[in-house]
Design an enzyme around this catalytic site. Structure first.
Site, PDB file in Angstrom:
ATOM      1  N   LEU A  33       0.715  -1.165  -0.158  1.00  0.00           N
ATOM      2  CA  LEU A  33       0.006  -0.055   0.004  1.00  0.00           C
ATOM      3  C   LEU A  33       0.849   1.126  -0.252  1.00  0.00           C
ATOM      4  O   LEU A  33       1.900   1.272   0.708  1.00  0.00           O
ATOM      5  CB  LEU A  33      -0.855  -0.092   1.240  1.00  0.00           C
ATOM      6  N   HIS A  37      -3.303   4.385  -2.625  1.00  0.00           N
ATOM      7  CA  HIS A  37      -4.394   3.404  -2.052  1.00  0.00           C
ATOM      8  C   HIS A  37      -5.022   3.923  -0.733  1.00  0.00           C
ATOM      9  O   HIS A  37      -6.166   3.954  -0.790  1.00  0.00           O
ATOM     10  CB  HIS A  37      -3.579   2.022  -1.664  1.00  0.00           C
ATOM     11  N   GLN A 155      -8.534  -0.642 -16.526  1.00  0.00           N
ATOM     12  CA  GLN A 155      -9.160  -1.359 -15.742  1.00  0.00           C
ATOM     13  C   GLN A 155     -10.418  -0.848 -15.017  1.00  0.00           C
ATOM     14  O   GLN A 155     -11.298  -1.386 -15.024  1.00  0.00           O
ATOM     15  CB  GLN A 155      -8.127  -1.666 -14.294  1.00  0.00           C
ATOM     16  N   SER A 188       2.758   0.502  -6.683  1.00  0.00           N
ATOM     17  CA  SER A 188       3.345  -0.671  -5.791  1.00  0.00           C
ATOM     18  C   SER A 188       4.546  -0.934  -6.366  1.00  0.00           C
ATOM     19  O   SER A 188       5.440  -1.208  -5.594  1.00  0.00           O
ATOM     20  CB  SER A 188       2.490  -1.733  -5.499  1.00  0.00           C
TER      21      SER A 188
HETATM   22  O1  PAF Z   1      -5.798  -2.635  -9.308  1.00  0.00           O
HETATM   23  C1  PAF Z   1      -5.252  -3.705  -8.539  1.00  0.00           C
HETATM   24  O2  PAF Z   1      -4.650  -3.572  -7.587  1.00  0.00           O
HETATM   25  C2  PAF Z   1      -5.656  -4.995  -8.946  1.00  0.00           C
HETATM   26  O3  PAF Z   1      -5.810  -5.087 -10.462  1.00  0.00           O
HETATM   27  C3  PAF Z   1      -7.312  -5.430  -8.403  1.00  0.00           C
HETATM   28  C4  PAF Z   1      -8.382  -4.362  -8.794  1.00  0.00           C
HETATM   29  C5  PAF Z   1      -7.118  -5.225  -6.748  1.00  0.00           C
HETATM   30  C6  PAF Z   1      -7.670  -6.721  -8.590  1.00  0.00           C
HETATM   31  O4  PAF Z   1      -6.403  -7.790  -8.222  1.00  0.00           O
END
Ligand code: PAF
Length: 282
Positions: A33, A37, A155, A188
């Site tokens: 994190l 995050h 995503q 990360s």
């Molecule tokens: O963005 C991320 O960290 C990952 O792709 C997720 C959404 C946690 C799915 O594993």
């Protein structure tokens, strides 16, 4: 804050905390994190009664076993970061077998091409893996709202489309990119860079800002050529792709259309570490 690694325990914990009013927020993460995050966690806490933060390095979204092996795992430090924030946080950090049983495979989805370009093109099967884990988490946790960062803009669009197709009503909320002082998008993976490269990689955002400036007067080809030139002269950085794409369809922009919104998307290898970023250009 409560840490749970077992599905059944998570469900009974969430049920015991159910209140008539108030919503449940979900922040799915793969751990390691950082402030990006934490900005999602803070927003989720501000908008919900209780939240679940998941920490799970999802194997099915990696198309490269080396990349999966190298992915940073820092559970103890992650918990320390979340500990002080609020008692309304439940952390769900399961083992791989807890979610996948013996079958560590993705479901197959179709997202009208959203998943085929850029990340989808260079990381075969990636979005099937992401959608598989996100659907599992939505199904298990049944949040009202789920929070995703705009650094992974593609995503975010795929997950929004996924959520619209699922029977559970989860509102997908995109949150702005958080950057290091030199402009490098928080990730990360930044922890895998040398200190020197971490400073130098600010070049990615400086290039995107120039892309945004050029967008007013130049066409897509000229802008792409500019980006290629920037990275061609860098020995330890390699451009994987740069693309200006429509934010809704993610199709490459050929000619600017009025009333359409576009973003510049980039993926760069720096010291072998894959970094992505994007910028709204209009
Ligand atoms: O963005 C991320 O960290 C990952 O792709 C997720 C959404 C946690 C799915 O594993």
């Amino acid at each position: 804050m409560k840490l749970i690694s077992d599905k059944k325990e998570l469900l009974s914990h969430l049920n015991s905390k159910k209140v008539e009013s108030g919503t449940l927020g979900l922040v799915p993460t793969m751990g390691a994190l950082h402030e990006g995050h934490l900005s999602l966690v803070q927003k989720a806490l501000a908008e919900n009664e209780r939240i679940v933060v998941t920490i799970f390095v999802n194997p099915t979204q990696f198309n490269n076993t080396e990349d999966l092996k190298k992915y940073p795992k820092t559970l103890k430090a992650d918990l320390a970061l979340l500990e002080g924030l609020s008692e309304n946080i439940t952390v769900f950090a399961p083992a791989v077998e807890e979610l996948y049983n013996e079958d560590i495979v993705s479901k197959q989805y179709s997202f009208d091409g959203l998943d085929k370009v850029m990340e989808g093109e260079f990381r075969g099967g990636h979005f099937n893996g992401v959608a598989t884990i996100v659907e599992m988490l939505f199904d298990l946790i049944r949040p009202d709202k789920a929070y995703f960062g705009e650094k992974d803009f593609q995503q975010l669009q795929v997950v929004t489309r996924l959520s619209e197709s699922l029977p559970f009503k989860v509102e997908v909320i995109g949150c702005p990119i958080v950057r290091e002082t030199n402009g490098l998008a928080m990730s990360s993976r930044n922890s895998l860079l040398s200190e020197q490269m971490r400073m130098k990689a600010g070049l990615i955002y400086r290039t995107l800002k120039e892309v945004k400036r050029m967008f007013g007067t130049e066409n897509a080809t000229t802008i792409s050529e500019y980006v290629s030139r920037v990275f061609a002269s860098e020995q330890d950085m390699k451009l994987e792709y740069f693309q200006i794409a429509d934010v809704q369809t993610l199709t490459p922009m050929i000619r600017k259309q009025k009333n359409r919104k576009y973003r510049g998307f980039i993926a760069v290898y720096a010291e072998g570490v894959r970094l992505i970023d994007n910028i709204a250009v209009n």
